[in-house]
Design a protein around this motif. Sequence first.
Motif, short mmCIF file in Angstrom:
data_model
loop_
_atom_site.label_atom_id
_atom_site.label_comp_id
_atom_site.label_asym_id
_atom_site.label_seq_id
_atom_site.Cartn_x
_atom_site.Cartn_y
_atom_site.Cartn_z
N ILE A 121 21.42 -11.33 -117.66
CA ILE A 121 20.39 -12.39 -118.17
C ILE A 121 20.96 -13.65 -117.36
N GLU A 122 21.92 -13.81 -116.94
CA GLU A 122 22.65 -14.95 -116.18
C GLU A 122 21.85 -15.04 -114.82
N GLU A 123 21.80 -13.65 -114.27
CA GLU A 123 21.08 -13.72 -112.86
C GLU A 123 19.42 -14.06 -112.94
N LEU A 124 18.94 -13.66 -114.09
CA LEU A 124 17.25 -14.08 -114.24
C LEU A 124 17.27 -15.76 -114.47
N GLN A 125 18.24 -16.30 -115.12
CA GLN A 125 18.36 -17.55 -115.72
C GLN A 125 18.42 -18.36 -114.20
N HIS A 126 19.39 -17.83 -113.30
CA HIS A 126 19.51 -18.52 -112.22
C HIS A 126 18.35 -18.37 -111.19
N LEU A 127 17.76 -17.30 -111.08
CA LEU A 127 16.36 -17.10 -110.39
C LEU A 127 15.38 -18.10 -110.93
N GLU A 128 15.22 -18.28 -112.52
CA GLU A 128 14.18 -19.16 -112.95
C GLU A 128 14.44 -20.43 -112.38
N GLN A 129 15.85 -21.07 -112.41
CA GLN A 129 16.25 -22.38 -112.05
C GLN A 129 15.78 -22.58 -110.48
N GLN A 130 16.06 -21.43 -109.56
CA GLN A 130 15.55 -21.62 -108.24
C GLN A 130 14.36 -21.75 -108.12
N LEU A 131 13.43 -21.02 -108.85
CA LEU A 131 11.81 -21.17 -108.66
C LEU A 131 11.34 -22.38 -109.12
N GLU A 132 12.04 -22.99 -110.42
CA GLU A 132 11.65 -24.15 -111.03
C GLU A 132 11.82 -25.20 -110.03
N ARG A 133 13.05 -25.35 -109.10
CA ARG A 133 13.33 -26.37 -108.17
C ARG A 133 12.28 -26.28 -106.83
N SER A 134 12.12 -24.90 -106.63
CA SER A 134 11.17 -24.75 -105.46
C SER A 134 9.49 -25.27 -105.94
N VAL A 135 9.09 -25.16 -107.19
CA VAL A 135 7.93 -25.45 -107.62
C VAL A 135 7.81 -27.01 -107.58
N THR A 136 8.95 -27.44 -108.15
CA THR A 136 8.95 -29.13 -107.98
C THR A 136 9.01 -29.68 -106.61
N THR A 137 9.63 -29.16 -105.80
CA THR A 137 9.43 -29.53 -104.34
C THR A 137 8.10 -29.39 -103.75
N ILE A 138 7.54 -28.21 -104.18
CA ILE A 138 6.26 -28.02 -103.70
C ILE A 138 5.26 -28.90 -104.30
N ARG A 139 5.37 -29.32 -105.38
CA ARG A 139 4.46 -30.32 -106.11
C ARG A 139 4.54 -31.61 -105.40
N ALA A 140 5.65 -31.91 -105.17
CA ALA A 140 5.88 -33.40 -104.46
C ALA A 140 5.41 -33.55 -103.14
N ARG A 141 5.59 -32.22 -102.32
CA ARG A 141 4.88 -32.18 -101.18
C ARG A 141 3.58 -32.43 -101.11
N LYS A 142 2.86 -31.50 -102.18
CA LYS A 142 1.36 -31.36 -102.20
C LYS A 142 0.94 -32.78 -102.34
N MET A 143 1.56 -33.50 -103.26
CA MET A 143 0.98 -34.97 -103.71
C MET A 143 1.12 -35.98 -102.58
N GLN A 144 2.23 -35.83 -101.74
CA GLN A 144 2.36 -36.46 -100.52
C GLN A 144 1.26 -36.19 -99.41
N VAL A 145 0.94 -34.94 -99.59
CA VAL A 145 -0.25 -34.43 -98.40
C VAL A 145 -1.66 -34.87 -98.90
N TYR A 146 -1.75 -35.00 -100.37
CA TYR A 146 -3.00 -35.52 -100.85
C TYR A 146 -3.21 -37.08 -100.60
N LYS A 147 -1.95 -37.78 -100.75
CA LYS A 147 -2.19 -39.21 -100.26
C LYS A 147 -2.30 -39.43 -98.84
N GLN A 148 -1.81 -38.52 -98.04
CA GLN A 148 -1.92 -38.57 -96.42
C GLN A 148 -3.41 -38.48 -96.18
N GLN A 149 -3.92 -37.32 -96.97
CA GLN A 149 -5.41 -37.19 -96.72
C GLN A 149 -6.38 -38.21 -97.04
#
Length: 207
Positions: A121-149
Amino acid sequence: MVRGKTQMRRIENATSRQVTFSKRRNGLLKKAFELSVLCDAEVALIIFSPRGKLHEFASSSMHETIERYQKHTKDNQANNPPSEHNMQHLKHEAASMMKKIEQLETSKRKLLGEGLGSCTIEELQHLEQQLERSVTTIRARKMQVYKQQIEHLKEKFGLQTRGGGGEGGSNEERAVAPSADISEVSDVETELFIGLPETRHKRPYQK
């Protein structure tokens, strides 16, 4: 009391990582300069940023320092051939690297949702946190690309604001694209109205 060593890890936040890189780079370049002056040492420093930008410092000539290093390394290898101890050390390092590669492959598969049956359960929670951080970073980059376009499209079609001349101007403003550029997108004349609904003026349909 013995304190444990602080584990150094990659900074996940892109902005914080860039700020830290700039500070550490400037500090490293400063120390290299001080070392060359205070100790009369020949110093050459090469840094590549995460984006591939080159930063360097040389107390004399970067090219000559590199040639001197290569010659010294070549002479040192010729005078000191690999011993049995060194060969064993290299084999140990190779085995350690293979083990790390296997661990990275396992971690990669888990991030892709594979091989999760043996996770606690600890490993799964760690994986979930990693994925959530990745999604947050991807969304921020996506918004930046939208603004540039959006900014790119504004520059491409030459959008200009017409209306009040400053803060005391009219409440009605219109951004009109030149007809020559707009014809590339649509055969129908297109206008972008900015203002209250009652300030908009309907125009007849044109072909």
